[in-house]
Design an enzyme around this catalytic site. Structure first.
Site, mmCIF file in Angstrom:
data_model
loop_
_atom_site.group_PDB
_atom_site.id
_atom_site.type_symbol
_atom_site.label_atom_id
_atom_site.label_comp_id
_atom_site.label_asym_id
_atom_site.label_seq_id
_atom_site.Cartn_x
_atom_site.Cartn_y
_atom_site.Cartn_z
ATOM 1 N N HIS A 163 -6.443 109.488 26.001
ATOM 2 C CA HIS A 163 -6.347 110.493 27.366
ATOM 3 C C HIS A 163 -6.344 111.694 27.024
ATOM 4 C CE1 HIS A 163 -4.497 106.742 28.452
ATOM 5 N NE2 HIS A 163 -3.673 106.456 27.518
ATOM 6 N N HIS B 250 -3.155 105.076 20.801
ATOM 7 C CA HIS B 250 -2.407 104.911 21.923
ATOM 8 C C HIS B 250 -1.075 104.609 21.680
ATOM 9 C CE1 HIS B 250 -5.805 105.062 24.950
ATOM 10 N NE2 HIS B 250 -6.558 104.639 23.769
ATOM 11 N N GLU C 71 2.046 110.580 26.488
ATOM 12 C CA GLU C 71 1.275 109.939 25.272
ATOM 13 C C GLU C 71 0.108 110.638 24.703
ATOM 14 O OE1 GLU C 71 -1.540 105.746 25.241
ATOM 15 O OE2 GLU C 71 -0.469 106.271 27.054
ATOM 16 N N GLU D 40 -2.108 100.341 19.514
ATOM 17 C CA GLU D 40 -0.999 100.924 20.529
ATOM 18 C C GLU D 40 0.154 100.946 19.426
ATOM 19 O OE1 GLU D 40 -1.041 101.694 23.457
ATOM 20 O OE2 GLU D 40 -2.580 100.506 24.569
#
Length: 277
Positions: free
Chosen positions: A73, A166, A111, A241
Site C-alpha cells: 500500500h 503486509h 497497514e 501477511e
C-alpha cells in the site's frame, strides 16, 4: 669494473663456490642473493623489468545479491481513490484495481505505516549481511505503485528474491501469519523457487515464535491466483501477511517497535535462508 659487471661477477662467484659444497644426503645452503637498487642497473634493464612485472592482484568480492522489498500500500492511497481504483492487468488475463488503502488496527495504526516501518528494519538487517536491497516505493507519502508494477519490480531490479510485506484485516477472532505465493504457477520462477521462498519465510516465522494463521491457508502457506503482484512476478516472489491487525493481541504486537523488530528479524532470516547465506 662497472656496477653491472661487478654484480654479474659476484653472482658467478657465489654459484661456483656453492657447487659441490653439499655432501651426500645433505642440503646445500641457498646462495645469498646480491641486492641492487635501480640506480645500479642500466636504464634499459629497469624499463624491461617494470614492463614485465606481475601487478599485485586485488581480490574481487562476489557481487552482493539483490532483494526487492515491497512494503504494501502507501500513505497517499486514501486521498487518490481514482488513481488506485484504475484497472490494471492481474497477470492471469483479467484486471483488478491498481491498489488499495490497506487495513488498520482498531486504534487507527495503518497497514501502510506498518509495512513501511517493517521494510526499513528488514532492509537494515539484510544490508548488515551484505545484501543489496531495493524498495518498490521511496517513502510512505505517495500513491501506488500499482500491483502489476510491484510484480514487475523484482525483474527490473535483477533481484534474487522479492518479498511483499503486509498485514491482514480479518475477523477479530482470527490470528497468525501466512505466506502467499502464486498458484497455479505461470512461469519457471513461480513453479518452484517462489514456493521455496515462501516455505523458508514460513519456517523462519515459526522459529521466531509466530503462529501460522488459524483462519486461512494451510500450515502458514497459502497458494493464491488472485494477487496481481504475485501473478506478474518473474523472479521468486512471496507475500507475507504478518498478522491480523483486527485481532487485539496482534494489533498490540504490530503497533510496537519491539514487535516490528521481531517480525523483521524473522523475515530477514527467511530471506537469508533462501539466499543460502
Amino acid at each position: 669494473m662497472s656496477a653491472p659487471l661487478r654484480i654479474a661477477a659476484a653472482l658467478l662467484a657465489g654459484t661456483a663456490l656453492c657447487a659441490g659444497c653439499a655432501g651426500a644426503g645433505s642440503t646445500a645452503p641457498a646462495p645469498t642473493p646480491v641486492s641492487a637498487t635501480t640506480s645500479d642497473l642500466p636504464a634499459t634493464t629497469v624499463a624491461r623489468t617494470a614492463a614485465t612485472a606481475t601487478p599485485a592482484r586485488t581480490p574481487t568480492a562476489a557481487a552482493a545479491p539483490v532483494v526487492l522489498l515491497d512494503p504494501g500500500h502507501n500513505g497517499g492511497n486514501a486521498g487518490a481513490t481514482k488513481t488506485i481504483n484504475r484497472k490494471v492487468p492481474d497477470g492471469r488475463g483479467g484486471t483488478k484495481p491498481c491498489n488499495t488503502t490497506g487495513t488498520s488496527t482498531d486504534a487507527g495504526y495503518a497497514e501502510h505505516a506498518f509495512t513501511w516501518d517493517l521494510a526499513q528494519r528488514v532492509r537494515k538487517q539484510l544490508q548488515a549481511k551484505g545484501v543489496t536491497v531495493v524498495l518498490t516505493r521511496p517513502d510512505d507519502r505517495g500513491v501506488g505503485p500499482c500491483v502489476d508494477e510491484r510484480g514487475d519490480a523484482g525483474a527490473k531490479a535483477k533481484a534474487a528474491a522479492a518479498v511483499s510485506l503486509h498485514a491482514d484485516g480479518a475477523a477479530p477472532k482470527g490470528r497468525g501469519f501466512h505466506v502467499a505465493y502464486a498458484d497455479p504457477p505461470l512461469n519457471a520462477a513461480q513453479s518452484g523457487p517462489a514456493r521455496t521462498l515462501a516455505t523458508d519465510l514460513r519456517d523462519a516465522m515459526q522459529k521466531g515464535r509466530f503462529a501460522p494463521a488459524d483462519y486461512i491457508g494451510t500450515k502458514g502457506l497459502d497458494g493464491r491466483e488472485d494477487l496481481g503482484g504475485l501473478n506478474t512476478a518473474t523472479v521468486p516472489t512471496a507475500l507475507v501477511e504478518c498478522a491480523n491487525m483486527r485481532n487485539p493481541a496482534e494489533a498490540e504486537l504490530v503497533s510496537s517497535p519491539a514487535g516490528r523488530e521481531r517480525y523483521a528479524t524473522a523475515i530477514t532470516a527467511g530471506i537469508l535462508a533462501f539466499l543460502g547465506r
